[in-house]
Design a protein around this motif. Sequence first.
Motif, mmCIF file in Angstrom:
data_model
loop_
_atom_site.group_PDB
_atom_site.id
_atom_site.type_symbol
_atom_site.label_atom_id
_atom_site.label_comp_id
_atom_site.label_asym_id
_atom_site.label_seq_id
_atom_site.Cartn_x
_atom_site.Cartn_y
_atom_site.Cartn_z
ATOM 1 N N ALA A 34 1.421 13.774 -21.177
ATOM 2 C CA ALA A 34 0.474 13.687 -20.203
ATOM 3 C C ALA A 34 0.672 12.606 -19.169
ATOM 4 O O ALA A 34 1.005 11.399 -19.688
ATOM 5 C CB ALA A 34 -0.829 13.811 -20.793
ATOM 6 N N VAL A 35 0.460 12.852 -17.986
ATOM 7 C CA VAL A 35 0.371 11.881 -16.966
ATOM 8 C C VAL A 35 -0.691 11.926 -15.998
ATOM 9 O O VAL A 35 -1.642 13.037 -16.093
ATOM 10 C CB VAL A 35 1.542 12.010 -15.956
ATOM 11 C CG1 VAL A 35 2.884 11.964 -16.865
ATOM 12 C CG2 VAL A 35 1.514 13.107 -15.310
ATOM 13 N N LYS A 36 -1.087 10.942 -15.315
ATOM 14 C CA LYS A 36 -2.268 11.267 -14.167
ATOM 15 C C LYS A 36 -1.650 10.915 -12.790
ATOM 16 O O LYS A 36 -0.759 10.006 -12.770
ATOM 17 C CB LYS A 36 -3.460 10.230 -14.524
ATOM 18 C CG LYS A 36 -3.478 9.088 -14.503
ATOM 19 C CD LYS A 36 -4.692 8.248 -14.674
ATOM 20 C CE LYS A 36 -4.594 6.670 -14.376
ATOM 21 N NZ LYS A 36 -5.902 6.023 -14.481
ATOM 22 N N THR A 37 -2.258 11.431 -11.730
ATOM 23 C CA THR A 37 -2.044 11.029 -10.387
ATOM 24 C C THR A 37 -2.922 10.301 -9.942
ATOM 25 O O THR A 37 -4.049 10.390 -10.184
ATOM 26 C CB THR A 37 -1.393 12.253 -9.600
ATOM 27 O OG1 THR A 37 -2.373 13.373 -9.954
ATOM 28 C CG2 THR A 37 -0.226 12.754 -10.260
ATOM 29 N N LEU A 38 -2.519 9.159 -9.134
ATOM 30 C CA LEU A 38 -3.780 8.379 -8.728
ATOM 31 C C LEU A 38 -3.402 7.645 -7.391
ATOM 32 O O LEU A 38 -2.246 7.583 -7.116
ATOM 33 C CB LEU A 38 -4.102 7.143 -9.621
ATOM 34 C CG LEU A 38 -3.015 6.253 -9.891
ATOM 35 C CD1 LEU A 38 -3.547 4.742 -10.143
ATOM 36 C CD2 LEU A 38 -2.135 6.726 -10.809
ATOM 37 N N THR A 39 -4.508 7.196 -6.609
ATOM 38 C CA THR A 39 -4.154 6.446 -5.388
ATOM 39 C C THR A 39 -5.268 5.392 -5.369
ATOM 40 O O THR A 39 -6.106 5.499 -6.424
ATOM 41 C CB THR A 39 -4.338 7.603 -4.028
ATOM 42 O OG1 THR A 39 -4.085 6.715 -3.058
ATOM 43 C CG2 THR A 39 -5.768 8.223 -4.006
ATOM 44 N N TRP A 40 -5.582 4.617 -4.189
ATOM 45 C CA TRP A 40 -6.762 3.740 -4.300
ATOM 46 C C TRP A 40 -6.945 3.781 -2.682
ATOM 47 O O TRP A 40 -6.326 3.857 -1.772
ATOM 48 C CB TRP A 40 -5.919 2.329 -4.768
ATOM 49 C CG TRP A 40 -5.048 1.879 -4.225
ATOM 50 C CD1 TRP A 40 -4.680 1.020 -3.239
ATOM 51 C CD2 TRP A 40 -3.670 2.154 -4.819
ATOM 52 N NE1 TRP A 40 -3.537 0.592 -3.229
ATOM 53 C CE2 TRP A 40 -2.719 1.331 -4.186
ATOM 54 C CE3 TRP A 40 -3.131 2.781 -5.938
ATOM 55 C CZ2 TRP A 40 -1.561 1.178 -4.441
ATOM 56 C CZ3 TRP A 40 -1.797 2.583 -6.108
ATOM 57 C CH2 TRP A 40 -0.935 2.079 -5.451
ATOM 58 N N ASN A 41 -8.378 3.170 -2.536
ATOM 59 C CA ASN A 41 -8.924 2.992 -1.309
ATOM 60 C C ASN A 41 -8.557 1.689 -0.556
ATOM 61 O O ASN A 41 -7.930 0.667 -0.997
ATOM 62 C CB ASN A 41 -10.245 3.657 -1.074
ATOM 63 C CG ASN A 41 -11.061 2.766 -2.053
ATOM 64 O OD1 ASN A 41 -10.691 1.444 -2.315
ATOM 65 N ND2 ASN A 41 -12.456 3.002 -2.151
ATOM 66 N N GLU A 42 -9.363 1.400 0.391
ATOM 67 C CA GLU A 42 -8.691 0.076 1.335
ATOM 68 C C GLU A 42 -9.714 -1.050 0.498
ATOM 69 O O GLU A 42 -9.105 -2.124 0.541
ATOM 70 C CB GLU A 42 -9.594 0.107 2.686
ATOM 71 C CG GLU A 42 -8.871 0.999 3.616
ATOM 72 C CD GLU A 42 -9.488 2.435 3.505
ATOM 73 O OE1 GLU A 42 -10.136 2.968 2.482
ATOM 74 O OE2 GLU A 42 -8.817 3.503 4.261
ATOM 75 N N GLU A 43 -10.462 -0.805 -0.367
ATOM 76 C CA GLU A 43 -10.984 -1.960 -1.474
ATOM 77 C C GLU A 43 -10.341 -1.921 -2.312
ATOM 78 O O GLU A 43 -10.810 -2.871 -3.316
ATOM 79 C CB GLU A 43 -12.743 -1.602 -1.507
ATOM 80 C CG GLU A 43 -13.432 -1.512 -0.143
ATOM 81 C CD GLU A 43 -13.416 -0.314 0.767
ATOM 82 O OE1 GLU A 43 -13.069 0.821 0.380
ATOM 83 O OE2 GLU A 43 -13.518 -0.380 2.055
ATOM 84 N N GLY A 44 -9.437 -1.246 -2.695
ATOM 85 C CA GLY A 44 -8.735 -1.337 -3.966
ATOM 86 C C GLY A 44 -9.236 -0.466 -5.068
ATOM 87 O O GLY A 44 -8.662 -0.696 -6.232
ATOM 88 N N THR A 45 -10.163 0.145 -4.834
ATOM 89 C CA THR A 45 -10.828 1.158 -5.815
ATOM 90 C C THR A 45 -9.670 2.329 -6.309
ATOM 91 O O THR A 45 -9.374 3.011 -5.378
ATOM 92 C CB THR A 45 -12.394 1.667 -5.739
ATOM 93 O OG1 THR A 45 -12.907 0.653 -4.998
ATOM 94 C CG2 THR A 45 -12.782 2.560 -6.433
ATOM 95 N N LEU A 46 -9.428 2.350 -7.433
ATOM 96 C CA LEU A 46 -8.725 3.493 -7.930
ATOM 97 C C LEU A 46 -9.225 4.859 -7.779
ATOM 98 O O LEU A 46 -10.259 4.960 -8.049
ATOM 99 C CB LEU A 46 -8.039 3.208 -9.395
ATOM 100 C CG LEU A 46 -7.214 1.923 -9.570
ATOM 101 C CD1 LEU A 46 -6.929 1.639 -11.012
ATOM 102 C CD2 LEU A 46 -5.936 2.252 -8.703
#
Length: 200
Positions: A34-46
């Motif tokens: 199992a994997v997850k895909t992710l990103t983060w915003n300008e404040e560094g919040t995942l």
Amino acid sequence: MQTTLANGKRLHTFKPRDLIPLMRDVIWFLQQGAVKTLTWNEEGTLITLGYWGTGDVVGQPFSQIVPYQIQCLTRVKAACISLHQWNWSSDAVRRHIQQTEELLYILRSDRIPQRLFKILIWLAQKFGRKVQQGQLIELPLTHQELAEVAGTTRVTVTKLLNQFERKGTIYRPYRHAIVVRSSNPYYQAEFDRNKIETMP
């Protein structure tokens, strides 16, 4: 680790928390784990974008989001496939689209408790296995990771999980394990709804 399959595709093995390499012209067909895909915003919040398992396809060609990462939750075996070798009419692509829409629907739930419980039901249906009490989810997900996908805080997730357990809607037999009790009427209603909506 890398091996070559009989059909010429390259099979790679990754450890939990490894990041799967991203390439513009390559997708990954998950054969185990199992994997997850992710990103983060300008404040560094995942921000968790999705959870994917055996039979799913993931990769940079499926996303326009930058930054973008694929992180292993468990030991993963995945075939590395170039775009020109992939059949884009396959069931894996259809499942990818359906799953993205399912998660979007869940995240539109107004109340955080409902949203979190729907996420648990979704995880149980995708990754769980049937046990006597219900569906057992055995994924190494922290409260922080559940908070990221639910769009809330770790403290709120901890509080809600404790409430769910007191009400008997979930059961946590050991670390990184949650049983979603199928005896809960809300679980059955949500399970039936998802089963109908994801039929081909």
